[in-house]
Design an enzyme around this catalytic site. Sequence first.
Site, PDB file in Angstrom:
ATOM      1  N   TYR B 440      55.174   9.032 -10.358  1.00  0.00           N
ATOM      2  CA  TYR B 440      55.873  10.321 -10.229  1.00  0.00           C
ATOM      3  C   TYR B 440      56.034  10.785  -8.776  1.00  0.00           C
ATOM      4  O   TYR B 440      55.520  10.172  -7.873  1.00  0.00           O
ATOM      5  CB  TYR B 440      55.294  11.402 -11.135  1.00  0.00           C
ATOM      6  N   GLU B 441      56.816  11.817  -8.625  1.00  0.00           N
ATOM      7  CA  GLU B 441      57.161  12.342  -7.285  1.00  0.00           C
ATOM      8  C   GLU B 441      57.849  11.265  -6.444  1.00  0.00           C
ATOM      9  O   GLU B 441      57.644  11.157  -5.233  1.00  0.00           O
ATOM     10  CB  GLU B 441      55.898  12.869  -6.596  1.00  0.00           C
ATOM     11  N   GLY B 442      58.707  10.485  -7.108  1.00  0.00           N
ATOM     12  CA  GLY B 442      59.363   9.354  -6.438  1.00  0.00           C
ATOM     13  C   GLY B 442      58.507   8.118  -6.590  1.00  0.00           C
ATOM     14  O   GLY B 442      57.436   8.035  -6.002  1.00  0.00           O
ATOM     15  N   GLN B 447      59.844   5.262  -2.632  1.00  0.00           N
ATOM     16  CA  GLN B 447      59.224   5.551  -1.322  1.00  0.00           C
ATOM     17  C   GLN B 447      59.550   4.438  -0.326  1.00  0.00           C
ATOM     18  O   GLN B 447      59.819   4.693   0.847  1.00  0.00           O
ATOM     19  CB  GLN B 447      57.699   5.666  -1.443  1.00  0.00           C
TER      20      GLN B 447
END
Lengths: 592, 592
Positions: B440-442, B447
Amino acid sequence: MYKAPVEEIAFTLKHVAGLGSAIEAGLLGDLGEDLVDAILHEAGRFATDEVAPLAETGDRQGSRLVDGKVVTPDGWRDLYQKWIAGGWNGLTAPEGFGGQGLPHMLNVAALEMWNSGSMAFALCPTLTMGAIEAINSHGSGDLKNTYLSKLVSGEWTGTMNLTEPHAGSDLGVLKTRAERRDDGSYRIFGQKIFITWGEHDAADNIVHLVLARLPDAPAGTRGISLFLVPKFLVNPDGSLGARNDLFAHSLEHKLGIHGSPTCTMIYGDGRFGSEKGAIGWLVGEENKGLACMFTMMNNARLAVGMQGVAVAEAATQKATAYAKERTQGRAPGWTGGGMSPIIEHPDVIRTLLTMKALTQGARAISYACAHAIDMSHRASDRKQHWQERAALLTPIAKSFSTDVGVDVASLGIQVHGGMGFIEETGAARYLRDARIAPIYEGTNGIQAIDLVTRKLTLSNGEQVHAFLAELKQIADEVRHTNLDGFSATANRLDAAITDLGEATDWLLAQVREGKVAEALAGATPYQRMFGLVLTGCYLAKGGFAQALDGGAEGRIALCRFAAENLLSEVTALKDRVINGAASLAAAKAILA
Amino acid sequence: MYKAPVEEIAFTLKHVAGLGSAIEAGLLGDLGEDLVDAILHEAGRFATDEVAPLAETGDRQGSRLVDGKVVTPDGWRDLYQKWIAGGWNGLTAPEGFGGQGLPHMLNVAALEMWNSGSMAFALCPTLTMGAIEAINSHGSGDLKNTYLSKLVSGEWTGTMNLTEPHAGSDLGVLKTRAERRDDGSYRIFGQKIFITWGEHDAADNIVHLVLARLPDAPAGTRGISLFLVPKFLVNPDGSLGARNDLFAHSLEHKLGIHGSPTCTMIYGDGRFGSEKGAIGWLVGEENKGLACMFTMMNNARLAVGMQGVAVAEAATQKATAYAKERTQGRAPGWTGGGMSPIIEHPDVIRTLLTMKALTQGARAISYACAHAIDMSHRASDRKQHWQERAALLTPIAKSFSTDVGVDVASLGIQVHGGMGFIEETGAARYLRDARIAPIYEGTNGIQAIDLVTRKLTLSNGEQVHAFLAELKQIADEVRHTNLDGFSATANRLDAAITDLGEATDWLLAQVREGKVAEALAGATPYQRMFGLVLTGCYLAKGGFAQALDGGAEGRIALCRFAAENLLSEVTALKDRVINGAASLAAAKAILA
């Protein structure tokens, strides 16, 4: 949903692991390639259509302990009965007791498929197979006659009772007691933990093989005996008699393999009879129990390795299918409209190819190990060579494959993105199930100790050197092909084999000089290194074999991918083996 | 049981990440080292004594949806109330709204401890902190006045509503609709998935930040707006008014973080009012919603990185404690009676040191990232430099730390042997919790794309080159010490930094030449490589800093262990980055 990769399995067996040449050499009796294909296809169908569909139910419901009885997940008893009706339990079992006496190579291929379908389900027959082997190798004629046919048919199942709370990797300290009785039987008292399928409702009787200590036994591993202890005693006519004095006290609440009941077993607390003590019979000689266990250790460890291969295969299939379906973003060079399937993104391609290469490498290593086991029984000469080859390959097959199982399952979750973390997707189950395999049947750390201290030294190092020479030959064959892009791979294979040789010689030198701590410090990196080199070589061997018939582009491309993306780790691992020990000893103090 | 490593955290903050020099330079106002220590000690106490003991309950019970309401695990509402009463929610929040305005460095250190205690619990305030930042940066005065104080105190919590079933990594295709109303408000309609703490009973109101599309919005990412949508509307006097038209339709059944309710949220189906549509207010400008989200992206991604560090720390502590207690076998050189603790076995030592080195490396990277964020706000000059440094470090901190979290948690299970697979032991929970953080969060693949295509190119490559030069300085400083065994480490650091530089230049060349697919093929290995090099350098920096005061043996030994056991992977990764792409493209076809 998993679909058994029957063609790939058959190809690897025949052209990489050695089944083809064993058939050609006439070592496998009537078994021909057609029969191999037929068996694999039917096993694949059963694993795909019958086993895999019940895996999720098994995971969700788990096996439960209800009123002292273990209730298996919905449909599992029927599945098991169908499975044994298909004759799958006796594939390699002795023909004299109803088995089919087929080579282990076929059995591990089938085991792979059962485990891909459901690792928790496949564990039950895996344990039975171990029990059959132990009883067949070491049991008295009476024990064989009473128990083997039922175990071979699968009407009864078997277990291994080794672990106790304080005795896991180190069985020398186990405390379960055995007492002699005048009639030649024994009474067993004690507690065993982590007993896989120790109690269940899928078969009518359960035959426990239990390690215990006699009152006058020497201390340590030389004072352990092996006993056969059935759940129900067996009458002279073969019918089931009284309940024996043993029961499942509790089930473990585990990370994975929920369908498989992992039992704490209590022997001899007196709840099922007037006289306390579970009635058992000696298998093999008194105080030689560990040796009896070790005769089946290669097979059992290889069977666990197959779990790693199996989960890796299933996870790779699932992730690949998802990556083809799921669209997100636009990959570089994507010319279709809208978003591209994520399988077009380079990072996803790398991930899936890594999963595929590792899975196929682990499969080839494991099948090659099974081939060596078969040859040690069936080859007309060089039996010791094949015994040693099997012994050398076993810790690698077990550890590399089970590490691959965990790593590939974890990568599979990653490919699924957020959906991978949701249990209903099924990707997470593979990681949960796979995570036990590097632990049981000898942790992978124990395998590494075994590899470095006992296997490298076989025939004074000649076995491993002969093996390295064979690998060099593969690299040479690759070099002499004129296939585009394939001969260049030879240099990388060659360099990796050279690195492996250097690390091998360094470790052998440490062991010979008594520097055991130094050798053991590098044992795990070395084990990994060996697995990676074998992956590269066996992928090349497959590519080379197929190239002779044409159409090998895919195999060659995957081998090249492995050579250029996975083998570079080998040099790093060599460095760790040879140069890592000193810093490790120096830094140990900070853990205090 | 977890015990917050307050001394280690304080040391890393001050001597490795740059807190010490920021204080010396007078950039942090009244904040001195004593206050830092006091805050860290108190946070450590709370995490150790209050949060950690409730983690297992949270995992076992999970948050449940009962009659449309989310019931959090026993004790969690009280825990949350205690936690906000301690003022922890507003550590870095703006002072004008009741926050303490402390540097991010302190907050990430505290976040690490909350997450080590319970990642599922710590997620709730993590989301609130993100909402505070977004509203403070982009909200109107009215929105700030209405919502910020309550969010800063923690009386209300915040969420981020980004993902939809077809829109995860690619938000450009999201479908949630927003309609304008004459009074300046909006009505929101749609479905959002994977909404962390989207509904719960621990606070009185929940402030949702929702990405949605206006009817006349441009297609893709340039047509997305950000809205504030409260669960309960707020009256002019600040009291809670009517229930807004939104609810949690279901909770996900997840691999881990069971205590954290992951909700599917439905907006605007009309069940709570006569007029359909959830009432919301614009945050920032119309169609600039993604930009608003991106301003808090660095912090949010770093916060997820802290989850990786946190779980790795907790798993390392647990495994180390077990390895000291559990006896099994006799390690080489063991002279005590009976079995040795398994921590004496070389393979276990290697495993634990690997866990420790990776954890400390990930911690240092993450704190250094927080330092760069702080400097970008507080430094008197070179603000752009620090913004770029934060931007460069963020994907590495997020991805490396979360991969470390998974790897270390998995190693932790292995150290426990069979007990590691039993849920009651607690080692398995760390793996289950940690597994979401690389997603999650990319995802970590996203990334890596960000790192290679957007961060390496900052200031035309000068930012990354300046950073590499700083790392070389660390290696030089190490070389010039006369400490036994430490200066030799400099050569390995130096070689690793050189490898990283070569890979960097190769990637920059690909990006400049428009060879995006080639660059992206190596993005993940490159990201890993950067994290490993930073681990080596920051461990060395810590050793060097402590050496000035004496007593640095432990740090130097760990740095040497990392240099001689982890950094060799860097060369392999460089090879993969530079030479892996071609074979990857060639092998892609076999996935079809």
